[in-house]
Design a protein around this motif. Sequence first.
Motif, PDB file in Angstrom:
ATOM      1  N   ILE A   1     -19.979  20.530 -49.681  1.00  0.00           N
ATOM      2  CA  ILE A   1     -18.846  20.075 -49.196  1.00  0.00           C
ATOM      3  C   ILE A   1     -18.561  18.496 -49.740  1.00  0.00           C
ATOM      4  N   PHE A   2     -19.539  17.675 -49.980  1.00  0.00           N
ATOM      5  CA  PHE A   2     -19.463  16.262 -50.595  1.00  0.00           C
ATOM      6  C   PHE A   2     -19.472  16.164 -51.983  1.00  0.00           C
ATOM      7  N   GLY A   3     -19.604  17.171 -52.524  1.00  0.00           N
ATOM      8  CA  GLY A   3     -19.389  17.019 -54.209  1.00  0.00           C
ATOM      9  C   GLY A   3     -18.362  16.612 -54.678  1.00  0.00           C
ATOM     10  N   THR A   4     -18.348  16.320 -55.880  1.00  0.00           N
ATOM     11  CA  THR A   4     -17.129  15.478 -56.664  1.00  0.00           C
ATOM     12  C   THR A   4     -16.016  16.561 -56.953  1.00  0.00           C
ATOM     13  N   ASP A   5     -16.159  17.883 -56.950  1.00  0.00           N
ATOM     14  CA  ASP A   5     -15.185  18.639 -57.176  1.00  0.00           C
ATOM     15  C   ASP A   5     -14.158  18.401 -55.951  1.00  0.00           C
ATOM     16  N   LEU A   6     -14.757  18.546 -54.766  1.00  0.00           N
ATOM     17  CA  LEU A   6     -13.706  18.098 -53.586  1.00  0.00           C
ATOM     18  C   LEU A   6     -13.094  16.877 -53.491  1.00  0.00           C
ATOM     19  N   SER A   7     -13.580  15.933 -54.232  1.00  0.00           N
ATOM     20  CA  SER A   7     -13.235  14.552 -54.081  1.00  0.00           C
ATOM     21  C   SER A   7     -11.887  14.642 -55.243  1.00  0.00           C
ATOM     22  N   PHE A   8     -12.261  15.237 -56.167  1.00  0.00           N
ATOM     23  CA  PHE A   8     -11.121  15.344 -57.401  1.00  0.00           C
ATOM     24  C   PHE A   8      -9.980  16.164 -57.280  1.00  0.00           C
ATOM     25  N   TRP A   9      -9.970  17.346 -56.315  1.00  0.00           N
ATOM     26  CA  TRP A   9      -8.989  18.227 -56.215  1.00  0.00           C
ATOM     27  C   TRP A   9      -7.795  17.489 -55.460  1.00  0.00           C
ATOM     28  N   PRO A  10      -7.828  16.834 -54.560  1.00  0.00           N
ATOM     29  CA  PRO A  10      -6.770  16.169 -53.899  1.00  0.00           C
ATOM     30  C   PRO A  10      -6.145  15.295 -55.006  1.00  0.00           C
ATOM     31  N   VAL A  11      -6.817  14.452 -55.739  1.00  0.00           N
ATOM     32  CA  VAL A  11      -6.375  13.639 -56.707  1.00  0.00           C
ATOM     33  C   VAL A  11      -5.509  14.460 -57.781  1.00  0.00           C
ATOM     34  N   THR A  12      -5.865  15.703 -58.307  1.00  0.00           N
ATOM     35  CA  THR A  12      -5.149  16.364 -58.925  1.00  0.00           C
ATOM     36  C   THR A  12      -4.052  17.025 -58.493  1.00  0.00           C
ATOM     37  N   TYR A  13      -4.209  17.513 -57.359  1.00  0.00           N
ATOM     38  CA  TYR A  13      -3.082  17.961 -56.771  1.00  0.00           C
ATOM     39  C   TYR A  13      -1.644  17.039 -56.525  1.00  0.00           C
ATOM     40  N   VAL A  14      -2.359  16.017 -55.965  1.00  0.00           N
ATOM     41  CA  VAL A  14      -1.055  14.881 -55.680  1.00  0.00           C
ATOM     42  C   VAL A  14      -0.611  14.439 -57.085  1.00  0.00           C
ATOM     43  N   ILE A  15      -1.266  14.159 -57.979  1.00  0.00           N
ATOM     44  CA  ILE A  15      -0.712  13.523 -59.289  1.00  0.00           C
ATOM     45  C   ILE A  15       0.077  14.510 -59.990  1.00  0.00           C
ATOM     46  N   PHE A  16      -0.402  15.733 -60.003  1.00  0.00           N
ATOM     47  CA  PHE A  16       0.540  17.199 -60.522  1.00  0.00           C
ATOM     48  C   PHE A  16       1.902  17.066 -59.561  1.00  0.00           C
ATOM     49  N   GLY A  17       1.720  17.179 -58.454  1.00  0.00           N
ATOM     50  CA  GLY A  17       2.905  17.192 -57.582  1.00  0.00           C
ATOM     51  C   GLY A  17       3.810  16.051 -57.601  1.00  0.00           C
ATOM     52  N   GLY A  18       3.235  14.698 -57.303  1.00  0.00           N
ATOM     53  CA  GLY A  18       4.154  13.663 -57.488  1.00  0.00           C
ATOM     54  C   GLY A  18       3.424  12.578 -56.449  1.00  0.00           C
ATOM     55  N   LEU A  19       2.770  11.321 -57.188  1.00  0.00           N
ATOM     56  CA  LEU A  19       2.025  10.614 -56.227  1.00  0.00           C
ATOM     57  C   LEU A  19       3.049   9.738 -55.575  1.00  0.00           C
ATOM     58  N   GLY A  20       2.643   9.483 -54.175  1.00  0.00           N
ATOM     59  CA  GLY A  20       3.357   8.716 -53.367  1.00  0.00           C
ATOM     60  C   GLY A  20       4.488   9.352 -52.596  1.00  0.00           C
TER      61      GLY A  20
END
Lengths: 291, 328
Positions: B235-254
């Motif tokens: 659960i602590f892997g990089t995959d799970l760290s990167f997914w929220p970043v990817t989702y948010v940037i794709f949708g619209g940061l901030g």
Amino acid sequence: MDAGILLQILFWGIYAGCIYILLATGLNLIFGVMKIVNFAHGEFLMLGAYITATLFLFSGINPYVIILFSMLALIGIGAVVERLCFRPILGTGKLNEIFLSIGLIYVIQNAAAMIWGDEWQSVKSPYAGITVPVGTLTVPLDYVIIMVVTAAILCGLYLFLNRTRTGREMRAASQNRKGAMLVGVNVERMDILSFGIGCALAAAAGTLWVVSGQVFNPYMGSIPAVKAFAIIILGGLGSIPGAIVGGLLYGVAENGAAYFLGGVWKDAISFVILIVVLVIRPTGLFGERGE
Amino acid sequence: MDREQLSRYGTIAVIVAAAIAPIVISNLFLINLVTLMLIFVIFASAWNLLAYSGQGSLGHAAFFGIGAYASALIAGWLGLVPILAIFLGSGVAAIIGVLIGLTCVRLREWFLAMVTFGFAIIVQTITVSILAPVTGGWDGIAAPRLLSPSIPYYQLIEYYLILALTIGTIVLIWYIMKSKIGLAFSAIRENELEARASGIDPVRYRLLAFGMSAYLAGMAGALQIHHIGYITPEIFGTDLSFWPVTYVIFGGLGTLAGPVVGTVVLTIVWEGLKMAGFTFSRYVIVGIILILVIIFLPTGLVGLPKRLQDWREKRSEKQVPGKGALEE
């Protein structure tokens, strides 16, 4: 505690440090000129490792010769990545660079997995099994060659940066981008070149990783890359001598930690060091710039 | 239809769609998928809240995992029902979030990204070494289910429960962004020096952002493992760290809608690619999408209507020569 073990830790630390030094020096070169931190730098190490391993398995040429092909290939790949990905977002904010690196990590890691598969692999160096005495220690010949190759590459880099016109232009661009532009340095060319050379150094690190007999897979790059970040923070962002000293210290610290605390701590100890240093000095140990 | 209307109708449409979704699809596999997607909406929103204050974390899996482990362990030790343990577990994540925030608040973007990234690895190491007797090491531990499978329609109830928590989270973040706290966050993000000059204490607000973000991320983690039923240090892997970043940037940061839009669209793309038989290449595709969005659409998908509107206005100006000049 006997002195032999300490010597052994020291030697293995220096050997591990060689790979980190090459990686950190490349990162620092790129940071110096472009003022970006490429979080996907470890992926270039991985590509270098695979290119060397593939060429070696196909041709059977000595891998210490293939290192040159691997570096040349990565200069090309690095230049393309710089031109297509980093150039368009230069100056739009540091967070963007970090996020873009994540995209690159996804693409490069999984493209490599598509080409080479995602299993752990290893390659047997032609000198595997040969040991040489160094002082009171008996060490694998490969490790000694790796240290010599690293030193040679660093000397080459030093000569390039100090004795050639392009190298001097690159240093000018890294010291003062606008000033360099004013005296006629093509800074965009320096961007591409520094990124390419940085990637080539990562490829050299990857090659040395392979020939030392360590296992590799497409996802191997992240951990060494983050260790390289820890090193450039220890040594100061943009400082190449700092990266060399930091890399050696770091390799020794890591091996010491693995010996005294146990193997699972080998990776985590870098971040403990990193966090402790950053808490004490938010700009790094030798960092002069407030960046 | 102007953009304000668009976002209002869009919000209503999304909520209605989410509410009737399980009744319409009535396929347990899909309901499970949508439930996990909702959990990721919470996770991405939590990451987005931290990014809103100008701090881009690359190790949010740490808080996700800490919340998950803490909730599972608390539920086991105290015999608490999971639905209450979740909130205590996320509290633990929040406390650790503030502690790691203490090291991060004075750091620049790169250093912060590196420290958070490293923090996730340290947490993983501690989980499998020192804490192994409690956490089960690499094998992980079983977590009590959110609702007992003996309850009829428990999957549906669980879905609506998680949907309610998701909507609650988004409303909470909307309220935070709108309040004085949100104003302080964006002031710090845009220009820390000016924010300080106008009496905002950046350290305090950044810590606040860390705490709140870690709490919500921990809640998402706890929900996920109580939904799945077991937890491992993966659960602590990089995959799970990167997914929220990817989702948010794709949708619209901030933006408030960004994490929701990004998570929903990317999950559909992701599962679609999986069904089409892509394995590694879907990561490559997502990576390329991410890079293209960063370069060509920095405001993300939610910024697309405005982009199109601007583009259309520009084009209509071109068709009437001299119009722009006259207005000036």
